[in-house]
Design a protein around this motif. Structure first.
Motif, PDB file in Angstrom:
ATOM      1  N   GLN A  73      -3.064  53.081  36.723  1.00 47.55           N
ATOM      2  CA  GLN A  73      -4.244  52.246  36.899  1.00 47.55           C
ATOM      3  C   GLN A  73      -4.086  50.900  36.197  1.00 47.55           C
ATOM      4  N   PHE A  74      -3.433  50.937  35.030  1.00 51.03           N
ATOM      5  CA  PHE A  74      -3.251  49.678  34.276  1.00 51.03           C
ATOM      6  C   PHE A  74      -2.350  48.711  35.051  1.00 51.03           C
ATOM      7  N   PHE A  75      -1.209  49.226  35.556  1.00 46.08           N
ATOM      8  CA  PHE A  75      -0.301  48.343  36.269  1.00 46.08           C
ATOM      9  C   PHE A  75      -0.859  47.944  37.627  1.00 46.08           C
ATOM     10  N   ALA A  76      -1.705  48.823  38.234  1.00 45.80           N
ATOM     11  CA  ALA A  76      -2.296  48.476  39.527  1.00 45.80           C
ATOM     12  C   ALA A  76      -3.317  47.364  39.389  1.00 45.80           C
ATOM     13  N   THR A  77      -4.022  47.333  38.277  1.00 46.81           N
ATOM     14  CA  THR A  77      -5.069  46.333  38.082  1.00 46.81           C
ATOM     15  C   THR A  77      -4.615  45.165  37.227  1.00 46.81           C
ATOM     16  N   MET A  78      -3.352  45.208  36.713  1.00 44.36           N
ATOM     17  CA  MET A  78      -2.875  44.141  35.844  1.00 44.36           C
ATOM     18  C   MET A  78      -2.643  42.875  36.650  1.00 44.36           C
ATOM     19  N   GLN A  79      -3.115  41.770  36.188  1.00 44.00           N
ATOM     20  CA  GLN A  79      -2.959  40.483  36.862  1.00 44.00           C
ATOM     21  C   GLN A  79      -1.654  39.827  36.431  1.00 44.00           C
ATOM     22  N   GLN A  80      -0.786  39.515  37.420  1.00 48.13           N
ATOM     23  CA  GLN A  80       0.480  38.895  37.132  1.00 48.13           C
ATOM     24  C   GLN A  80       0.279  37.455  36.685  1.00 48.13           C
ATOM     25  N   PRO A  81       1.086  36.976  35.739  1.00 47.50           N
ATOM     26  CA  PRO A  81       0.962  35.573  35.331  1.00 47.50           C
ATOM     27  C   PRO A  81       1.362  34.637  36.465  1.00 47.50           C
ATOM     28  N   ALA A  82       0.693  33.499  36.549  1.00 54.10           N
ATOM     29  CA  ALA A  82       0.954  32.536  37.618  1.00 54.10           C
ATOM     30  C   ALA A  82       2.264  31.806  37.355  1.00 54.10           C
ATOM     31  N   GLN A  83       3.098  31.695  38.398  1.00 55.50           N
ATOM     32  CA  GLN A  83       4.359  30.975  38.298  1.00 55.50           C
ATOM     33  C   GLN A  83       4.123  29.490  38.579  1.00 55.50           C
ATOM     34  N   ALA A  84       4.820  28.618  37.854  1.00 56.68           N
ATOM     35  CA  ALA A  84       4.728  27.177  38.077  1.00 56.68           C
ATOM     36  C   ALA A  84       5.741  26.768  39.144  1.00 56.68           C
ATOM     37  N   VAL A  85       5.287  26.051  40.155  1.00 56.08           N
ATOM     38  CA  VAL A  85       6.149  25.641  41.262  1.00 56.08           C
ATOM     39  C   VAL A  85       5.941  24.161  41.541  1.00 56.08           C
ATOM     40  N   SER A  86       6.935  23.541  42.163  1.00 59.65           N
ATOM     41  CA  SER A  86       6.811  22.171  42.658  1.00 59.65           C
ATOM     42  C   SER A  86       6.485  22.220  44.141  1.00 59.65           C
ATOM     43  N   THR A  87       5.682  21.281  44.598  1.00 62.09           N
ATOM     44  CA  THR A  87       5.149  21.351  45.950  1.00 62.09           C
ATOM     45  C   THR A  87       5.285  20.009  46.661  1.00 62.09           C
ATOM     46  N   TYR A  88       5.063  20.061  47.972  1.00 63.68           N
ATOM     47  CA  TYR A  88       5.035  18.875  48.822  1.00 63.68           C
ATOM     48  C   TYR A  88       3.942  19.066  49.863  1.00 63.68           C
ATOM     49  N   LYS A  89       3.103  18.038  50.023  1.00 66.31           N
ATOM     50  CA  LYS A  89       2.013  18.098  50.989  1.00 66.31           C
ATOM     51  C   LYS A  89       2.506  17.596  52.339  1.00 66.31           C
ATOM     52  N   VAL A  90       2.315  18.415  53.360  1.00 65.41           N
ATOM     53  CA  VAL A  90       2.818  18.096  54.693  1.00 65.41           C
ATOM     54  C   VAL A  90       1.926  17.040  55.337  1.00 65.41           C
ATOM     55  N   GLU A  91       2.564  15.978  55.810  1.00 68.05           N
ATOM     56  CA  GLU A  91       1.870  14.919  56.536  1.00 68.05           C
ATOM     57  C   GLU A  91       2.783  14.404  57.642  1.00 68.05           C
ATOM     58  N   PRO A  92       2.229  13.979  58.776  1.00 67.61           N
ATOM     59  CA  PRO A  92       3.072  13.369  59.818  1.00 67.61           C
ATOM     60  C   PRO A  92       3.736  12.111  59.275  1.00 67.61           C
ATOM     61  N   SER A  93       5.004  11.940  59.557  1.00 69.73           N
ATOM     62  CA  SER A  93       5.746  10.805  59.026  1.00 69.73           C
ATOM     63  C   SER A  93       6.647  10.222  60.098  1.00 69.73           C
ATOM     64  N   VAL A  94       7.223   9.073  59.762  1.00 71.90           N
ATOM     65  CA  VAL A  94       8.188   8.421  60.653  1.00 71.90           C
ATOM     66  C   VAL A  94       9.562   9.030  60.395  1.00 71.90           C
ATOM     67  N   TRP A  95      10.156   9.542  61.419  1.00 71.12           N
ATOM     68  CA  TRP A  95      11.436  10.238  61.316  1.00 71.12           C
ATOM     69  C   TRP A  95      12.553   9.330  61.826  1.00 71.12           C
ATOM     70  N   THR A  96      13.541   9.098  60.991  1.00 70.13           N
ATOM     71  CA  THR A  96      14.716   8.322  61.385  1.00 70.13           C
ATOM     72  C   THR A  96      15.897   9.266  61.455  1.00 70.13           C
ATOM     73  N   PRO A  97      16.157   9.846  62.612  1.00 66.81           N
ATOM     74  CA  PRO A  97      17.251  10.819  62.712  1.00 66.81           C
ATOM     75  C   PRO A  97      18.613  10.144  62.587  1.00 66.81           C
ATOM     76  N   ASN A  98      19.576  10.896  62.128  1.00 66.04           N
ATOM     77  CA  ASN A  98      20.948  10.424  61.966  1.00 66.04           C
ATOM     78  C   ASN A  98      21.918  11.433  62.550  1.00 66.04           C
ATOM     79  N   ILE A  99      23.048  10.922  62.958  1.00 64.81           N
ATOM     80  CA  ILE A  99      24.179  11.774  63.320  1.00 64.81           C
ATOM     81  C   ILE A  99      25.137  11.748  62.148  1.00 64.81           C
ATOM     82  N   GLU A 100      25.348  12.884  61.506  1.00 66.18           N
ATOM     83  CA  GLU A 100      26.217  12.946  60.339  1.00 66.18           C
ATOM     84  C   GLU A 100      27.655  13.232  60.770  1.00 66.18           C
ATOM     85  N   ALA A 101      28.574  12.560  60.109  1.00 70.81           N
ATOM     86  CA  ALA A 101      29.990  12.731  60.434  1.00 70.81           C
ATOM     87  C   ALA A 101      30.826  12.497  59.186  1.00 70.81           C
ATOM     88  N   ILE A 102      32.057  12.972  59.238  1.00 71.83           N
ATOM     89  CA  ILE A 102      33.026  12.779  58.167  1.00 71.83           C
ATOM     90  C   ILE A 102      34.066  11.778  58.654  1.00 71.83           C
TER      91      ILE A 102
END
Length: 407
Positions: free
Chosen positions: A35-64
């Motif tokens: 019961q203790f482990f079932a009800t125990m609240q896990q600590p929140a992990q810190a993450v880095s994020t990015y907010k999705v927004e429509p953007s201008v895309w400049t595609p490239n052809i990659e080559a060596i």
């Protein structure tokens, strides 16, 4: 007689009671742990994020590709001889026509002097034959013989002069010479390399693209080139496209020229080439670090606001009449840490369909919408449904190399 049987019965009852109590206690303890482990609240992990927004895309052809000089040759001698003079030093910039090597030409000079003296005598003989012929004394054949001898000697002089000029090696164009491959007094055979001459003002880069991208590549198209050991980029322009597709590799050879006014590019360097394609609007892109690939498909972690359950004590306090609540002490300053609570989010695993990739970005064609908050790093320690907090102090999506706006 009765007392004799009472003692064993009492002992047996005590063993049963103690054994049953021990079994019940172990069962009770195991249930409480679950019961203790079932009800125990896990600590929140810190993450880095990015907010999705429509953007201008400049595609490239990659080559060596591989870098080379716009003009570059290894200079060699045409005739054999002994090295007499080396009038240059390594890494010297020389002009077109500058002397780079002088072979010993003393014999050729002597032969030319002797041939010129004989040529003078032949000219005199020809003039005398013509004079006698005009007076009717000499035969016409004597004039022809003298004229042929004079022309042959002049041709011999021209040949000796050409051989002597071959013993002087000159720069065919303006450029930078390399390390000399010969020494003073060394005997050279025809074809022996003397030095490398490279025009480093403008460089060219040769690379290949897939035949599927051939219709997107054309002469005059802009490219960007970067080296493996630096973050500096160079702008260039496509100057040639091979009209033939290699049937073995299905690749097309392309050549571009790149300005090298700073002199940092060198022939033979490895290069990462990006052929710039037309811009596209309203495209959803993510840092490639946000995308996770698995056997079930590609997915990302999206943050959803955490819905907190109301605690019973707080609910009871809310049910009390207003007059029962104690008035707050207006003179006591508010606690800023208590006023600003850490906002928590819940992770949702969302499967997406990735598209083209360019640099550190990947196009997402299906699975996300504007406003989604996507985790960009640390997915290997996250699980769907887990609690997280946003910490964008160090965020891969905030780098200029990723081509994303700072959040």
């Amino acid at each position: 007689m009765i007392k004799r049987y009472i003692l064993p019965v009492i002992i047996l009852l005590l063993v049963v009671v103690l054994g049953g109590g021990l079994v019940w206690f172990n069962y009770f303890k195991e249930g409480m742990i679950k019961q203790f482990f079932a009800t125990m609240q896990q600590p929140a992990q810190a993450v880095s994020t990015y907010k999705v927004e429509p953007s201008v895309w400049t595609p490239n052809i990659e080559a060596i590709g591989s870098v080379s000089a716009i003009q570059g040759v290894s200079l060699a001698v045409e005739v054999a001889g002994i090295v007499k003079e080396i009038p240059f030093t390594a890494n010297q910039v020389v002009e077109q026509g500058a002397s780079l090597l002088q072979l010993d030409d003393a014999i050729e000079k002597a032969d030319i002097v002797a041939a010129k003296a004989q040529d003078v005598l032949n000219d005199q003989t020809l003039a005398r034959a013509r004079t006698l012929n005009t007076r009717g004394v000499g035969a016409e054949s004597n004039v022809d013989t003298a004229q042929a001898a004079s022309l042959a000697k002049k041709a011999e002089i021209a040949k000796l002069q050409a051989v002597m000029e071959q013993k002087l090696l000159k720069a065919p164009f303006r450029g930078t010479v390399g390390i000399p491959q010969i020494e003073q007094g060394q005997y050279l055979k025809p074809g022996d390399v003397v030095v490398s001459l490279q025009d480093l003002a403008t460089m060219r880069v040769d690379f290949t693209v897939n035949e599927q991208n051939l219709n997107q590549v054309h002469i005059g198209q802009q490219i960007k080139m970067s080296l493996s050991d630096t973050n500096q980029s160079y702008n260039g322009e496509i100057t040639a496209v091979e009209p033939r597709i290699d049937p073995a590799t299905r690749l097309v050879s392309v050549r571009a020229k790149v300005d090298n006014s700073d002199g940092k590019l060198r022939p033979g360097q490895f290069a990462q080439v990006y052929v710039t394609l037309p811009k596209e609007d309203a495209v959803f892109t993510l840092p490639q670090t946000a995308l996770v690939s698995s056997l079930y498909g590609d997915y990302i972690f999206v943050l959803r606001p955490e819905v907190k359950k109301e605690e019973p004590a707080k609910a009871a306090d809310a049910a009390k009449p207003a007059d029962a609540a104690k008035p707050a002490d207006a003179t006591k300053p508010a606690d800023p840490a208590a006023a600003k609570k850490e906002e928590r989010f819940v992770l949702a695993q969302v499967f997406v369909t990735p598209g083209r990739r360019s640099g550190l970005l990947v196009e997402i064609t299906k699975g996300i919408k504007a406003g989604d908050i996507v985790v960009t790093a640390g997915q290997n320690r996250l699980n769907a449904g887990g609690a997280v907090t946003i910490a964008n102090a160090v965020n891969p999506a905030n780098t200029t190399d990723a081509g994303l706006p700072t959040k």
